[in-house]
Write a protein that holds these residues in place. Structure first.
Motif, PDB file in Angstrom:
ATOM      1  N   HIS A  41      34.969  37.354  44.232  1.00 41.96           N
ATOM      2  CA  HIS A  41      36.373  37.787  44.258  1.00 41.96           C
ATOM      3  C   HIS A  41      37.315  36.664  44.712  1.00 41.96           C
ATOM      4  CE1 HIS A  41      39.748  40.420  44.149  1.00 41.96           C
ATOM      5  NE2 HIS A  41      39.960  40.376  45.438  1.00 41.96           N
ATOM      6  N   GLY A  42      36.967  35.993  45.804  1.00 43.99           N
ATOM      7  CA  GLY A  42      37.808  34.900  46.293  1.00 43.99           C
ATOM      8  C   GLY A  42      37.874  33.748  45.313  1.00 43.99           C
ATOM      9  N   ILE A  43      36.727  33.419  44.738  1.00 45.19           N
ATOM     10  CA  ILE A  43      36.648  32.302  43.788  1.00 45.19           C
ATOM     11  C   ILE A  43      37.524  32.582  42.568  1.00 45.19           C
ATOM     12  CG2 ILE A  43      35.079  31.074  42.235  1.00 45.19           C
ATOM     13  CD1 ILE A  43      32.813  31.892  44.334  1.00 45.19           C
ATOM     14  N   ASN A  44      37.387  33.786  42.018  1.00 50.48           N
ATOM     15  CA  ASN A  44      38.120  34.114  40.787  1.00 50.48           C
ATOM     16  C   ASN A  44      39.622  34.222  41.017  1.00 50.48           C
ATOM     17  OD1 ASN A  44      35.708  34.196  39.459  1.00 50.48           O
ATOM     18  ND2 ASN A  44      35.516  36.411  39.521  1.00 50.48           N
ATOM     19  N   LEU A  45      40.000  34.900  42.095  1.00 48.65           N
ATOM     20  CA  LEU A  45      41.429  35.088  42.360  1.00 48.65           C
ATOM     21  C   LEU A  45      42.081  33.748  42.713  1.00 48.65           C
ATOM     22  CD1 LEU A  45      43.260  37.513  42.200  1.00 48.65           C
ATOM     23  CD2 LEU A  45      42.879  37.925  44.637  1.00 48.65           C
ATOM     24  N   ASP A  46      41.359  32.897  43.411  1.00 53.90           N
ATOM     25  CA  ASP A  46      41.880  31.563  43.744  1.00 53.90           C
ATOM     26  C   ASP A  46      42.076  30.740  42.469  1.00 53.90           C
ATOM     27  OD1 ASP A  46      42.659  29.348  45.332  1.00 53.90           O
ATOM     28  OD2 ASP A  46      40.619  28.560  45.237  1.00 53.90           O
ATOM     29  N   ARG A  47      41.097  30.813  41.548  1.00 52.67           N
ATOM     30  CA  ARG A  47      41.245  30.094  40.286  1.00 52.67           C
ATOM     31  C   ARG A  47      42.497  30.573  39.552  1.00 52.67           C
ATOM     32  NH1 ARG A  47      36.598  31.176  38.252  1.00 52.67           N
ATOM     33  NH2 ARG A  47      37.287  33.004  37.126  1.00 52.67           N
ATOM     34  N   GLY A  48      42.705  31.903  39.527  1.00 51.98           N
ATOM     35  CA  GLY A  48      43.857  32.459  38.831  1.00 51.98           C
ATOM     36  C   GLY A  48      45.175  32.093  39.485  1.00 51.98           C
ATOM     37  N   MET A  49      45.250  32.212  40.814  1.00 50.75           N
ATOM     38  CA  MET A  49      46.514  31.923  41.491  1.00 50.75           C
ATOM     39  C   MET A  49      46.816  30.427  41.479  1.00 50.75           C
ATOM     40  SD  MET A  49      47.908  34.761  42.004  1.00 50.75           S
ATOM     41  CE  MET A  49      49.362  34.096  42.852  1.00 50.75           C
ATOM     42  N   THR A  50      45.790  29.594  41.452  1.00 52.58           N
ATOM     43  CA  THR A  50      46.015  28.147  41.305  1.00 52.58           C
ATOM     44  C   THR A  50      46.646  27.864  39.937  1.00 52.58           C
ATOM     45  OG1 THR A  50      44.130  27.685  42.735  1.00 52.58           O
ATOM     46  CG2 THR A  50      44.869  25.889  41.317  1.00 52.58           C
ATOM     47  N   ALA A  51      46.161  28.567  38.914  1.00 52.92           N
ATOM     48  CA  ALA A  51      46.736  28.411  37.571  1.00 52.92           C
ATOM     49  C   ALA A  51      48.170  28.943  37.529  1.00 52.92           C
ATOM     50  CB  ALA A  51      45.865  29.147  36.544  1.00 52.92           C
ATOM     51  N   VAL A  52      48.420  30.035  38.262  1.00 53.03           N
ATOM     52  CA  VAL A  52      49.778  30.599  38.312  1.00 53.03           C
ATOM     53  C   VAL A  52      50.742  29.587  38.932  1.00 53.03           C
ATOM     54  CG1 VAL A  52      51.203  32.301  39.530  1.00 53.03           C
ATOM     55  CG2 VAL A  52      49.128  33.038  38.332  1.00 53.03           C
ATOM     56  N   VAL A  53      50.351  28.992  40.056  1.00 56.83           N
ATOM     57  CA  VAL A  53      51.220  28.023  40.732  1.00 56.83           C
ATOM     58  C   VAL A  53      51.479  26.822  39.822  1.00 56.83           C
ATOM     59  CG1 VAL A  53      51.350  26.390  42.660  1.00 56.83           C
ATOM     60  CG2 VAL A  53      50.626  28.760  43.069  1.00 56.83           C
ATOM     61  N   ALA A  54      50.441  26.377  39.118  1.00 53.46           N
ATOM     62  CA  ALA A  54      50.616  25.249  38.185  1.00 53.46           C
ATOM     63  C   ALA A  54      51.606  25.621  37.086  1.00 53.46           C
ATOM     64  CB  ALA A  54      49.263  24.857  37.582  1.00 53.46           C
ATOM     65  N   MET A  73      50.304  37.266  32.741  1.00 48.52           N
ATOM     66  CA  MET A  73      49.575  36.702  31.596  1.00 48.52           C
ATOM     67  C   MET A  73      48.603  35.610  32.051  1.00 48.52           C
ATOM     68  SD  MET A  73      50.351  38.459  29.005  1.00 48.52           S
ATOM     69  CE  MET A  73      49.666  37.524  27.631  1.00 48.52           C
ATOM     70  N   THR A  74      49.051  34.802  33.022  1.00 42.74           N
ATOM     71  CA  THR A  74      48.179  33.729  33.510  1.00 42.74           C
ATOM     72  C   THR A  74      46.941  34.315  34.189  1.00 42.74           C
ATOM     73  OG1 THR A  74      50.131  32.338  33.821  1.00 42.74           O
ATOM     74  CG2 THR A  74      48.107  31.631  34.928  1.00 42.74           C
ATOM     75  N   LEU A  75      47.133  35.372  34.972  1.00 45.81           N
ATOM     76  CA  LEU A  75      45.983  35.983  35.649  1.00 45.81           C
ATOM     77  C   LEU A  75      45.017  36.610  34.636  1.00 45.81           C
ATOM     78  CD1 LEU A  75      47.714  37.593  38.772  1.00 45.81           C
ATOM     79  CD2 LEU A  75      46.265  35.547  38.698  1.00 45.81           C
ATOM     80  N   VAL A  76      45.561  37.317  33.641  1.00 43.51           N
ATOM     81  CA  VAL A  76      44.696  37.925  32.625  1.00 43.51           C
ATOM     82  C   VAL A  76      43.867  36.843  31.928  1.00 43.51           C
ATOM     83  CG1 VAL A  76      44.710  39.064  30.355  1.00 43.51           C
ATOM     84  CG2 VAL A  76      46.107  39.975  32.211  1.00 43.51           C
ATOM     85  N   SER A  77      44.494  35.675  31.711  1.00 42.39           N
ATOM     86  CA  SER A  77      43.831  34.617  30.942  1.00 42.39           C
ATOM     87  C   SER A  77      42.892  33.745  31.764  1.00 42.39           C
ATOM     88  CB  SER A  77      44.878  33.706  30.295  1.00 42.39           C
ATOM     89  OG  SER A  77      45.683  34.449  29.426  1.00 42.39           O
ATOM     90  N   THR A  78      42.956  33.819  33.076  1.00 41.34           N
ATOM     91  CA  THR A  78      42.164  32.866  33.864  1.00 41.34           C
ATOM     92  C   THR A  78      41.195  33.498  34.863  1.00 41.34           C
ATOM     93  OG1 THR A  78      43.925  32.697  35.524  1.00 41.34           O
ATOM     94  CG2 THR A  78      43.918  31.037  33.779  1.00 41.34           C
ATOM     95  N   VAL A  79      41.400  34.753  35.221  1.00 42.59           N
ATOM     96  CA  VAL A  79      40.587  35.315  36.310  1.00 42.59           C
ATOM     97  C   VAL A  79      39.275  35.914  35.828  1.00 42.59           C
ATOM     98  CG1 VAL A  79      40.507  36.995  38.190  1.00 42.59           C
ATOM     99  CG2 VAL A  79      42.598  35.700  37.763  1.00 42.59           C
ATOM    100  N   GLY A  80      39.330  36.730  34.767  1.00 44.08           N
ATOM    101  CA  GLY A  80      38.122  37.417  34.321  1.00 44.08           C
ATOM    102  C   GLY A  80      37.715  38.497  35.300  1.00 44.08           C
ATOM    103  N   GLY A  81      36.488  38.967  35.171  1.00 49.84           N
ATOM    104  CA  GLY A  81      36.018  40.030  36.052  1.00 49.84           C
ATOM    105  C   GLY A  81      36.932  41.239  35.992  1.00 49.84           C
ATOM    106  N   ALA A  82      36.894  42.084  37.013  1.00 52.49           N
ATOM    107  CA  ALA A  82      37.789  43.231  37.072  1.00 52.49           C
ATOM    108  C   ALA A  82      39.144  42.822  37.633  1.00 52.49           C
ATOM    109  CB  ALA A  82      37.168  44.335  37.930  1.00 52.49           C
TER     110      ALA A  82
END
Lengths: 212, 333
Positions: A41-54, A73-82
């Motif tokens: 959960h931490g890994i995926n959400l961090d990947r997504g929020m890092t992409a959001v900030v970028a 849209m960025t979270l849908v495209s980068t996080v995966g999982g639930a």
């Protein structure tokens, strides 16, 4: 308007503060997920929020709707999982409810959060007590509405909402999970705090800090 | 953590580069992390795509090729791929006959594939049907769970449905075969060890040397119960009994019996387990029509195995025996 409404830069700051909180608590979120889920959960959400900030760094967004749509849209495209569909749908619904404006007053912000909550329910079909992010987010949205109805300023109302989210998050500990991978554990999920309820509490707390 | 990796963040991307290099008969879209058969789309054939978290190899990328999948979307380790990937794959495998999404029943996979089917329909007009596998008897199928997990049946289903698509059946017909295989299949798994997600760096759970987990899935998640280590004969019974008590597998046509390795168990032990499973089935009056033994749906380096039975009939046996040519499964072609 101090503390009564949220300008676009404060709404952006909310998203950025959430990204910082996820980064700082990445390992803790993953540890909670390892106990009852699959340790990502931490890994995926961090990947997504890092992409959001970028994405926000690359291009400033002209309206609240544009800002939150970009986040979703960025979270849908980068996080995966639930978490990807759930957080993504949350922000997409917040975007639609916010509209093409550059400032949200208290009731408008609360309405947007409620729309986000309804999106989470539509996507994840969770109910109260299922041991999910709903258990922290729903009481926070309810508390925000109630505080605003009592005439509290938005900033103070968001602090009340954060307290409600924290209480909801803590109340997930004794619950038996009924949704997601944690539900496979049945009774063995008891005694563990839900990772989704934990991260969404950070989201509400970030709003209280950013919109103060 | 002791793994043959460079940076934990690059594991999936670099593995796909290796797969691309090793298999010229596949085409890998590295930007979108999609493995295609090189000749996709096949005109007139229903396109089959699947996908899921990485860490289960050879599933799903290793099952791309003639007689099986047209494309597989790879997510991060144990994390569902995202809708953008499935939408892109759907567009590129549609040969005019529509596309079937094969989805394992996990909350994340189901939600991402749902969003993908909505988007693909809206953006491209490609007809999409979805089939969800949910064969794991370790999970109680009730209002109080996310439902049974999709595990071993997924492998057998992708093979059988691939053959059905090759025969030229239409989308509804291919989906019907998929639902039939899932409906007639059941699985149960166990673990001797946990496994380590590269990005997490430590085992997902602690399992003492003298203990094992019964009723695990394929994501390093703990199982239904933890019991003392036992001889293979007893472990086989713990896996076979719940499968047999969930569905009647007796009958003249028999079953396809699949003993799967979780990634860290040698074939020596898997064949030993197959021997025990076969003896138990014989005693229960269940005839084995076809078999598959090996690590096909894995959980990184987890030691352990799962048992899957699919109730067979003439149609399923014919489709099972049809030629297949993929990195993971290959016969008759």
């Amino acid at each position: 308007m101090g503390g009564m409404s949220a300008a676009l830069d404060q709404l952006t700051d909310w998203v950025r503060r959430f990204a910082v909180a996820v980064r700082e608590n990445r390992d803790e979120l993953t540890r909670l997920d390892a106990a009852i889920g699959d340790a990502d959960h931490g890994i995926n959400l961090d990947r997504g929020m890092t992409a959001v900030v970028a994405a926000l760094d690359a291009e400033s967004q002209p309206t609240a709707a544009a800002l939150f749509k970009k986040v979703g849209m960025t979270l849908v495209s980068t996080v995966g999982g639930a978490s990807g569909p759930l957080y993504g749908t949350f922000f997409l619904r917040v975007a639609t409810a916010s509209g093409e404006v550059t400032e949200l007053d208290g009731p408008a912000f609360a309405k947007a959060l409620r729309a986000g909550l309804e999106g989470v329910v539509a996507r994840g079909k969770a109910e109260a007590g299922d041991k999910t992010m709903f258990d922290a987010l729903a009481p926070a949205v309810d508390a925000l509405d109630a505080a605003l109805a009592d005439g509290d300023p938005l900033a103070e109302s968001l602090r009340t909402a954060t307290a409600a989210a924290e209480a909801g998050r803590d109340a997930t500990i004794p619950l038996v999970a009924r949704k997601g991978r944690a539900s496979y554990l049945g009774e063995r999920s008891v005694g563990h705090q839900d990772p989704g309820a934990t991260s969404v509490t950070m989201l509400v707390a970030a709003a209280a800090d950013a919109l103060a | 953590m002791k793994k043959l990796i460079n940076d934990p963040a690059d594991v999936v991307a670099e593995a796909l580069r290796g797969m691309d290099a090793a298999h010229p008969e596949l085409r890998v879209d590295h930007a979108n992390r999609i493995v295609y058969r090189a000749d996709a789309p096949v005109q007139g054939k229903v396109g089959l795509i699947s996908g899921g978290g990485s860490g289960h190899e050879p599933m799903h990328g290793g099952f791309v090729g003639p007689g099986m999948l047209d494309a597989a979307c790879a997510g991060e380790v144990f994390t569902s791929p995202v809708p953008d990937q499935m939408v892109e794959a759907t567009k590129n495998v549609d040969g005019g006959a529509g596309v079937l999404h094969i989805v394992k029943n996990y909350t994340g996979d189901v939600m991402n594939f749902e969003m993908a089917a909505e988007l693909a329909g809206a953006e491209t007009g490609v007809e999409v049907l979805s089939v969800v596998t949910d064969d794991d008897v370790a999970v109680q199928d009730s209002l109080y769970t996310a439902g049974r997990r999709g595990v071993g049946v997924t492998v057998l289903l992708e093979k059988i449905v691939g053959a059905a698509a090759d025969e030229g059946r239409d989308l509804a017909g291919v989906a019907a075969v998929a639902r039939k295989v899932n409906g007639q299949g059941r699985s149960m798994g166990m673990a001797l060890t946990s496994c380590t997600v590269p990005a997490a760096g430590q085992p997902t759970f602690e399992l003492p040397d003298d203990q094992m987990e019964i009723g695990i899935g394929i994501h390093g998640e703990p199982g239904r119960r933890r019991v003392p280590l036992a001889p293979a004969r007893e472990v086989a019974a713990m896996l076979v009994e719940p499968v047999l008590s969930d569905l009647d597998f007796t009958g003249p046509d028999g079953v396809i019996c699949f003993v799967n390795g979780m990634g860290g168990t040698p074939l020596l032990e898997l064949y030993l387990m197959y021997n025990e499973v076969a003896a138990l089935l014989d005693k229960a009056g269940v005839r084995i029509a076809r078999s598959l033994v090996g690590p096909y749906i894995t959980s990184l380096e987890m030691a352990g195995c799962s048992v899957t039975l699919v109730k067979a009939d003439d149609e399923l046996i014919r489709l099972w025996d049809a030629p297949v040519r993929t990195p993971g499964l290959r016969w008759g072609a």
